[in-house]
Every structure is written in structure tokens, then in C-alpha cells.
Design a protein around this motif. Structure first.
Motif, mmCIF file in Angstrom:
data_model
loop_
_atom_site.group_PDB
_atom_site.id
_atom_site.type_symbol
_atom_site.label_atom_id
_atom_site.label_comp_id
_atom_site.label_asym_id
_atom_site.label_seq_id
_atom_site.Cartn_x
_atom_site.Cartn_y
_atom_site.Cartn_z
ATOM 1 N N VAL A 26 76.009 12.703 62.318
ATOM 2 C CA VAL A 26 76.482 11.427 61.787
ATOM 3 C C VAL A 26 76.310 11.328 60.276
ATOM 4 O O VAL A 26 77.119 10.707 59.603
ATOM 5 C CB VAL A 26 75.785 10.261 62.530
ATOM 6 C CG1 VAL A 26 76.147 8.926 61.933
ATOM 7 C CG2 VAL A 26 76.149 10.306 64.003
ATOM 8 N N GLY A 27 75.273 11.921 59.729
ATOM 9 C CA GLY A 27 75.064 11.859 58.292
ATOM 10 C C GLY A 27 74.231 10.666 57.863
ATOM 11 O O GLY A 27 74.093 10.399 56.672
ATOM 12 N N ALA A 28 73.693 9.936 58.804
ATOM 13 C CA ALA A 28 72.803 8.801 58.558
ATOM 14 C C ALA A 28 71.961 8.622 59.809
ATOM 15 O O ALA A 28 72.399 8.988 60.902
ATOM 16 C CB ALA A 28 73.601 7.529 58.258
ATOM 17 N N PRO A 29 70.768 8.068 59.682
ATOM 18 C CA PRO A 29 69.942 7.880 60.881
ATOM 19 C C PRO A 29 70.629 6.987 61.913
ATOM 20 O O PRO A 29 71.228 5.967 61.563
ATOM 21 C CB PRO A 29 68.685 7.196 60.344
ATOM 22 C CG PRO A 29 68.656 7.503 58.888
ATOM 23 C CD PRO A 29 70.092 7.636 58.461
ATOM 24 N N THR A 66 76.254 4.582 57.540
ATOM 25 C CA THR A 66 76.772 5.722 56.794
ATOM 26 C C THR A 66 77.256 5.331 55.404
ATOM 27 O O THR A 66 77.471 6.198 54.563
ATOM 28 C CB THR A 66 77.964 6.349 57.538
ATOM 29 O OG1 THR A 66 78.979 5.353 57.670
ATOM 30 C CG2 THR A 66 77.561 6.880 58.901
ATOM 31 N N GLY A 67 77.452 4.037 55.169
ATOM 32 C CA GLY A 67 78.135 3.587 53.960
ATOM 33 C C GLY A 67 79.626 3.693 54.197
ATOM 34 O O GLY A 67 80.082 4.509 55.016
ATOM 35 N N HIS A 117 82.174 -3.500 62.290
ATOM 36 C CA HIS A 117 83.127 -4.511 61.802
ATOM 37 C C HIS A 117 83.137 -4.621 60.284
ATOM 38 O O HIS A 117 84.174 -4.831 59.678
ATOM 39 C CB HIS A 117 82.830 -5.873 62.439
ATOM 40 C CG HIS A 117 83.138 -5.898 63.906
ATOM 41 N ND1 HIS A 117 84.419 -5.836 64.392
ATOM 42 C CD2 HIS A 117 82.332 -5.932 64.989
ATOM 43 C CE1 HIS A 117 84.395 -5.847 65.706
ATOM 44 N NE2 HIS A 117 83.132 -5.907 66.100
ATOM 45 N N HIS A 118 82.002 -4.458 59.658
ATOM 46 C CA HIS A 118 81.953 -4.577 58.197
ATOM 47 C C HIS A 118 82.297 -3.259 57.508
ATOM 48 O O HIS A 118 82.292 -3.175 56.289
ATOM 49 C CB HIS A 118 80.578 -5.080 57.744
ATOM 50 C CG HIS A 118 79.452 -4.270 58.309
ATOM 51 N ND1 HIS A 118 79.157 -2.997 57.882
ATOM 52 C CD2 HIS A 118 78.571 -4.548 59.290
ATOM 53 C CE1 HIS A 118 78.125 -2.521 58.550
ATOM 54 N NE2 HIS A 118 77.759 -3.458 59.436
ATOM 55 N N ARG A 119 82.576 -2.209 58.285
ATOM 56 C CA ARG A 119 83.026 -0.902 57.817
ATOM 57 C C ARG A 119 82.016 -0.140 56.950
ATOM 58 O O ARG A 119 82.383 0.768 56.215
ATOM 59 C CB ARG A 119 84.345 -1.013 57.050
ATOM 60 C CG ARG A 119 85.468 -1.635 57.830
ATOM 61 C CD ARG A 119 86.513 -0.590 58.123
ATOM 62 N NE ARG A 119 87.733 -1.172 58.636
ATOM 63 C CZ ARG A 119 88.062 -1.116 59.914
ATOM 64 N NH1 ARG A 119 87.274 -0.552 60.773
ATOM 65 N NH2 ARG A 119 89.195 -1.618 60.324
ATOM 66 N N ALA A 120 80.730 -0.481 57.006
ATOM 67 C CA ALA A 120 79.712 0.230 56.222
ATOM 68 C C ALA A 120 78.908 1.183 57.103
ATOM 69 O O ALA A 120 77.882 1.696 56.691
ATOM 70 C CB ALA A 120 78.785 -0.752 55.526
ATOM 71 N N GLY A 121 79.380 1.411 58.305
ATOM 72 C CA GLY A 121 78.684 2.304 59.218
ATOM 73 C C GLY A 121 79.497 2.478 60.482
ATOM 74 O O GLY A 121 80.628 2.004 60.581
#
Length: 158
Positions: A26-29, A66-67, A117-121
Motif C-alpha cells: 500500500v505504501g502507507a500503514p 497514502t496522501g 471519500h476525501h481522496r487522501a487515502g
């Protein structure tokens, strides 16, 4: 075809293990949200079956921050990982530059990852194969970040 009998906590743990195995891609926890029994949806149901209400799937959910710039690469890595393992996998574009990736493995586990939904992950969902519960009189609410939730009669809240 006879379905496997699985205790609900064990089914939830199976789904959890399959999702946790994907953490490095995934590239993020991965942040575990929960795992619980559910009724099979149309995608999980066996076409043409006459299954009773005593058939379940377990669903486990995670999120990963993930950002915004890391969402699509994370989904693409999952897609390639699943395809490389011979799984039936699809990457479908969504509006706004997002995508949804889904796959099913040979054991019958279904996977879906898509933008939050907020597209940051992303949100990762793992669904077990259908099963029957050999302990229907033993309620199971689920396993969440804070641990297993006891059934209401044992002092938990549903």
C-alpha cells in the motif's frame, strides 16, 4: 456444494490475515477498522443457490493514509500483485481521477480497494468465502481496533 463451518471469530480473523498480508504493497500503514460477520451480498452469493439466512461472510476493513498522490499508485500495486498471482483482478476508473481495484483469489476471498471519500487515502475490504456458523447461539459482534466486542448480553454494546 456444502459450505465450510467456521466459528465467526475465526472467519473474522481469516479476513484480517488476508488484508494484513497486503500492508507492504500500500505504501502507507494500514489502519485496521474492524472485522465482523455479514450476510453475503449479491457479489458474494452463489448464483442460483437456495441458501438460508444462516449463511455468512466475514468482512474486514482497513484504511491507509497514502496522501492524494499515493492513492492511484497504491491501487495499481495491489492490482499488479493480484494479477501476478493469477487472481481474477480488475482496475476500474472512477470519476475525479480515482479507481477501484477488485480481485478474488482461488480460495474464494474477495478484495476491493478504492479511494477514501476525501481522496487522501484508500479503503481496503476483504470478504471471506461464504460459511455457516457452527455456534449460532453464541453471538459475535466483531473485532475492532480496540479488540473483540463482547455480545450485548455479556456487557458489550451492539
Amino acid at each position: 456444494m456444502a459450505l465450510e463451518e467456521v466459528r465467526e471469530p475465526d472467519a473474522a480473523r481469516r479476513a484480517m490475515a488476508r488484508g494484513e498480508a497486503l500492508a507492504d504493497l500500500v505504501g502507507a500503514p494500514l489502519e485496521f477498522a474492524g472485522a465482523r460477520p455479514d450476510s453475503p451480498g449479491p457479489i458474494d452469493a452463489d448464483p442460483g443457490s437456495d441458501e438460508s439466512a444462516d449463511v455468512f461472510v466475514a468482512v474486514a476493513l482497513w484504511t491507509a493514509a497514502t496522501g492524494a498522490e499515493g492513492v492511484l499508485p497504491a491501487l495499481e500495486r495491489l492490482h499488479e500483485h493480484w494479477r501476478a498471482r493469477g487472481m481474477e483482478a480488475a482496475l476500474r476508473p472512477l470519476g475525479g481521477g480515482g479507481a477501484r481495484v477488485s480481485a478474488r483469489d482461488a480460495d474464494g476471498f474477495a478484495y476491493t480497494a478504492e479511494p477514501q471519500h476525501h481522496r487522501a487515502g484508500i479503503v481496503l475490504r476483504v470478504v471471506t468465502p461464504r460459511y455457516t456458523n457452527p455456534e449460532p447461539d453464541r453471538p459475535f459482534v466483531g473485532i475492532f481496533a480496540q479488540g473483540e466486542v463482547p455480545p450485548p448480553e455479556a456487557g458489550g454494546t451492539a
